[in-house]
Write a protein that holds these residues in place. Structure first.
Motif, mmCIF file in Angstrom:
data_model
loop_
_atom_site.group_PDB
_atom_site.id
_atom_site.type_symbol
_atom_site.label_atom_id
_atom_site.label_comp_id
_atom_site.label_asym_id
_atom_site.label_seq_id
_atom_site.Cartn_x
_atom_site.Cartn_y
_atom_site.Cartn_z
ATOM 1 N N ILE A 54 40.118 38.654 32.880
ATOM 2 C CA ILE A 54 41.269 38.474 33.782
ATOM 3 C C ILE A 54 41.893 37.100 33.527
ATOM 4 N N TYR A 55 41.049 36.074 33.453
ATOM 5 C CA TYR A 55 41.582 34.722 33.304
ATOM 6 C C TYR A 55 42.336 34.551 31.979
ATOM 7 N N TYR A 56 41.733 34.994 30.879
ATOM 8 C CA TYR A 56 42.336 34.732 29.571
ATOM 9 C C TYR A 56 43.503 35.676 29.258
ATOM 10 N N LEU A 57 43.453 36.902 29.766
ATOM 11 C CA LEU A 57 44.452 37.895 29.339
ATOM 12 C C LEU A 57 45.656 38.029 30.274
ATOM 13 N N THR A 58 45.471 37.665 31.554
ATOM 14 C CA THR A 58 46.562 37.893 32.514
ATOM 15 C C THR A 58 47.910 37.313 32.056
ATOM 16 N N PRO A 59 47.973 36.083 31.531
ATOM 17 C CA PRO A 59 49.291 35.563 31.151
ATOM 18 C C PRO A 59 49.992 36.389 30.067
ATOM 19 N N TRP A 60 49.226 37.237 29.359
ATOM 20 C CA TRP A 60 49.832 38.015 28.272
ATOM 21 C C TRP A 60 50.316 39.383 28.741
ATOM 22 N N LEU A 61 50.065 39.711 30.001
ATOM 23 C CA LEU A 61 50.564 40.990 30.521
ATOM 24 C C LEU A 61 52.057 40.877 30.771
ATOM 25 N N ARG A 62 52.785 41.907 30.408
ATOM 26 C CA ARG A 62 54.247 41.910 30.595
ATOM 27 C C ARG A 62 54.606 42.806 31.767
ATOM 28 N N TRP A 63 55.735 42.528 32.397
ATOM 29 C CA TRP A 63 56.209 43.324 33.524
ATOM 30 C C TRP A 63 57.733 43.304 33.491
ATOM 31 N N ASP A 64 58.330 44.455 33.290
ATOM 32 C CA ASP A 64 59.791 44.519 33.097
ATOM 33 C C ASP A 64 60.509 44.311 34.435
ATOM 34 N N ARG A 65 61.257 43.199 34.519
ATOM 35 C CA ARG A 65 62.046 42.935 35.736
ATOM 36 C C ARG A 65 63.538 42.964 35.414
ATOM 37 N N GLY A 66 63.899 43.592 34.294
ATOM 38 C CA GLY A 66 65.299 43.599 33.889
ATOM 39 C C GLY A 66 65.612 42.353 33.076
ATOM 40 N N SER A 67 66.903 42.258 32.693
ATOM 41 C CA SER A 67 67.268 41.200 31.751
ATOM 42 C C SER A 67 67.498 39.852 32.421
ATOM 43 N N PHE A 68 67.452 39.815 33.754
ATOM 44 C CA PHE A 68 67.773 38.558 34.432
ATOM 45 C C PHE A 68 66.541 37.815 34.955
ATOM 46 N N ALA A 69 65.355 38.308 34.680
ATOM 47 C CA ALA A 69 64.150 37.641 35.190
ATOM 48 C C ALA A 69 63.075 37.688 34.107
ATOM 49 N N PRO A 70 62.154 36.747 34.131
ATOM 50 C CA PRO A 70 61.092 36.730 33.109
ATOM 51 C C PRO A 70 60.251 37.992 33.150
ATOM 52 N N ASP A 71 59.718 38.363 31.987
ATOM 53 C CA ASP A 71 58.944 39.616 31.932
ATOM 54 C C ASP A 71 57.444 39.349 31.908
ATOM 55 N N GLN A 72 57.030 38.167 32.339
ATOM 56 C CA GLN A 72 55.584 37.880 32.408
ATOM 57 C C GLN A 72 55.069 38.365 33.761
ATOM 58 N N ALA A 73 54.003 39.162 33.731
ATOM 59 C CA ALA A 73 53.531 39.803 34.978
ATOM 60 C C ALA A 73 53.137 38.786 36.033
ATOM 61 N N VAL A 74 52.416 37.735 35.621
ATOM 62 C CA VAL A 74 52.008 36.695 36.580
ATOM 63 C C VAL A 74 52.523 35.363 36.052
ATOM 64 N N LEU A 75 53.411 34.760 36.796
ATOM 65 C CA LEU A 75 54.054 33.534 36.318
ATOM 66 C C LEU A 75 54.370 32.621 37.482
ATOM 67 N N VAL A 76 53.941 31.362 37.352
ATOM 68 C CA VAL A 76 54.343 30.337 38.321
ATOM 69 C C VAL A 76 55.473 29.570 37.641
ATOM 70 N N ASP A 77 56.706 29.933 37.975
ATOM 71 C CA ASP A 77 57.872 29.360 37.309
ATOM 72 C C ASP A 77 58.292 28.104 38.071
ATOM 73 N N LEU A 78 57.681 26.965 37.690
ATOM 74 C CA LEU A 78 57.934 25.727 38.440
ATOM 75 C C LEU A 78 59.387 25.274 38.281
#
Ligand code: SF4
Ligand code: SF4
Length: 519
Positions: A54-78
């Motif tokens: 979970i720790y090492y792989l989670t940042p590599w999971l993608r999640w489609d939010r359309g073209s206006f938002a990042p597609d990283q499933a778990v992201l702390v966008d500071l």
């Protein structure tokens, strides 16, 4: 039969006996935990594999939010002040969801601790997991307990240097990967990886990796059990959460004592003997360097490896498993009372029959012990907060608005006598598609809106386009005829609604006019 059992020459580094307890300032004695085999060890391998994955792989999971938002499933966008978790997006003003999650995590820990003691420490705490991982590496290069102890004492030969260099290098690689994985939670992982490889990532990325590499290497490889014993506050706090019905790893001395390494001889001499063959396998596998037979100790992380070790021994000597087991204090006390005679001595014959089997009537773990008022209250509050958060998430607004009145000047009198106030309007479009919002005012008779470069519609509203996942900042002028202003202060409302239907919000505002406006 007990000569099939391997005896270990080991003393508890962290003795639970008062007179043997080392000074806080004593130099650390090295612990060389032996590898354990058994069901708890297997469970720990599984949990270790799952948590590390979970720790090492989670940042590599993608999640489609359309073209206006990042597609990283778990992201702390500071940079943009957003937190993305699969289909959930949290804005800064919604930070209470994160606070709610932290409260749930805390309550969950209270619940788990009151049920099963420090299982968090023994199975899932990052310190435990990484120490376990580092021990795997250590055993791979240096062997199990006896080989490692021999190597430690051996003079520095080429073989020893190679083993030590290989071990520490692998630890460092794991530490770098650990620090590296952490920063991928704060930026687009593939992009950041490319930047890191080409040495053009932000300097904060390199410094964060450096700090986390150092802490992982030092805590996991060098300090190990000392982090739990001296640095972590949890062992002190957890004592307040345990009660007589909490499961803790327990040496059942009511069946283990009197212990004897030479049971056949003792029996031949007519001496009473318990189940413990004093092999010290439980001490040899303990990563915290304690002897659980000395009773519950602050250092015990409830990893249950001593249970596995002792169960193996009990099987070899043909006794019932569970000499060391998860047990509650009330069950332990009941069993102890049953095993003692009137003078308070443990009588093995009250514990076992002539065939060596445990007599009936001793209490063992029952699942219903977990269900009691305290755990039900914890569970109830935990579920309540969880349900409230889910309901709130499902019904939350995705449109936010705020307005600030100009401080100076408060109002302007125009050439036709009407009064104008200026405002800064902020509209938060909290979805990942652009939206058109109509802005109008109500509660201020005859007033009109004037927005630089924006045309007013027939219904006296204006339409503004808000970019996806962004805050639109718009200067707004409100002009009111003096005949509509009976007072120098008028409360009115901005009405903002999605022109395609759906969300609508209002914000209260104040219209300021000169003191003499009513005359
Ligand atoms: S408790 Fe079990 S493992 Fe520990 S010394 Fe006794 S028999 Fe050996
Ligand atoms: S005493 Fe047993 S449960 Fe406690 S830390 Fe040592 S091996 Fe783990």
């Amino acid at each position: 039969m007990q000569n099939e059992v391997e005896n270990f020459n080991v003393e508890a580094v962290n003795s639970g006996l008062k007179k043997k307890r080392p000074s806080l300032y004593a130099a650390r004695k090295k612990i060389f935990p032996k590898r354990a085999y058994g069901s708890f060890r297997r469970l720990k391998w599984i949990i270790m594999a799952v948590t590390l994955s979970i720790y090492y792989l989670t940042p590599w999971l993608r999640w489609d939010r359309g073209s206006f938002a990042p597609d990283q499933a778990v992201l702390v966008d500071l940079a943009n002040r957003r937190f993305y978790f699969f289909f959930i997006e949290i804005w800064p003003q919604e930070f209470y969801y994160v606070a709610g999650l932290l409260i749930m995590a805390g309550l969950g820990l209270f619940l788990i601790t009151s049920v099963a003691g420090r299982v968090w420490c023994g199975y899932t705490c990052p310190q435990t997991v990484w120490v376990d991982l580092f021990l795997v590496v250590e055993r791979f290069f240096e062997g199990d307990r006896n080989q490692r102890m021999a190597l430690d004492k051996a003079p520095w030969t080429l073989s020893k240097i190679w083993k030590r260099v290989a071990k520490h290098s692998t630890w460092l690689v794991i530490a770098i990967l650990t620090g590296g994985a952490w920063i991928f939670y704060f930026a687009d992982a593939p992009t950041l990886l490319g930047q890191l490889v080409h040495f053009d990532a932000p300097s904060v990325a390199y410094s964060t990796i450096g700090i986390l590499t150092a802490t992982t290497y030092i805590f996991g490889g060098l300090m190990r059990e000392q982090v739990c014993t001296y640095m972590c506050p949890w062992p002190r706090i957890q004592a307040a959460m345990l009660d007589e019905n909490s499961l803790v790893v327990t040496y059942n001395d009511w069946r283990g004592e009197p212990r004897s390494r030479h049971q056949k001889k003792a029996i031949a001499q007519g001496l009473p003997v318990g189940d413990c063959v004093d092999c010290k396998a439980c001490v040899a596998v303990c990563p915290m360097g304690i002897d659980i037979r000395q009773g519950q100790q602050l250092e015990c992380i409830t990893c249950a490896l001593c249970i596995d070790a002792c169960n193996g021994v009990m099987e070899r000597v043909g006794r019932d498993r569970g000499l060391i087991s998860y047990a509650t204090l009330s069950d332990y006390n009941a069993n102890m009372a049953r095993a003692k005679d009137a003078e308070g001595h443990i009588v093995p014959s009250k514990v076992r029959d002539a065939t060596g089997k445990l007599r009936d009537g001793f209490v063992h773990f029952r699942w219903r012990e977990m269900v009691r008022l305290r755990t039900l209250i914890y569970l109830g509050i935990w579920l309540l907060i969880g349900l409230l958060m889910v309901a709130s998430l499902a019904t939350r607004d995705r449109l936010g608005a705020a307005v600030a009145h100009d401080r100076n000047p408060l109002y302007v009198r125009l050439s036709d006598g009407s009064i104008r106030n200026g405002y800064t309007l902020k509209i938060s479009n909290m979805v990942t598609v652009p939206r058109d919002f109509s802005v109008s005012i109500s509660g201020l008779t005859g007033a009109t809106l004037e927005l630089p470069g924006v045309v007013m519609r027939d219904d006296r509203s204006v339409v503004l386009r808000a970019e996806p996942d962004r805050v639109l900042t718009q200067r707004v002028l409100v002009i009111a005829p003096t005949e509509a202003l009976a007072e120098p202060r008028h409360e009115f409302t901005f009405v903002i609604s999605d022109v395609n239907g759906g969300e609508r919000t209002t914000i209260d505002a104040v219209f300021e006019a000169p003191e003499d406006v009513a005359r």
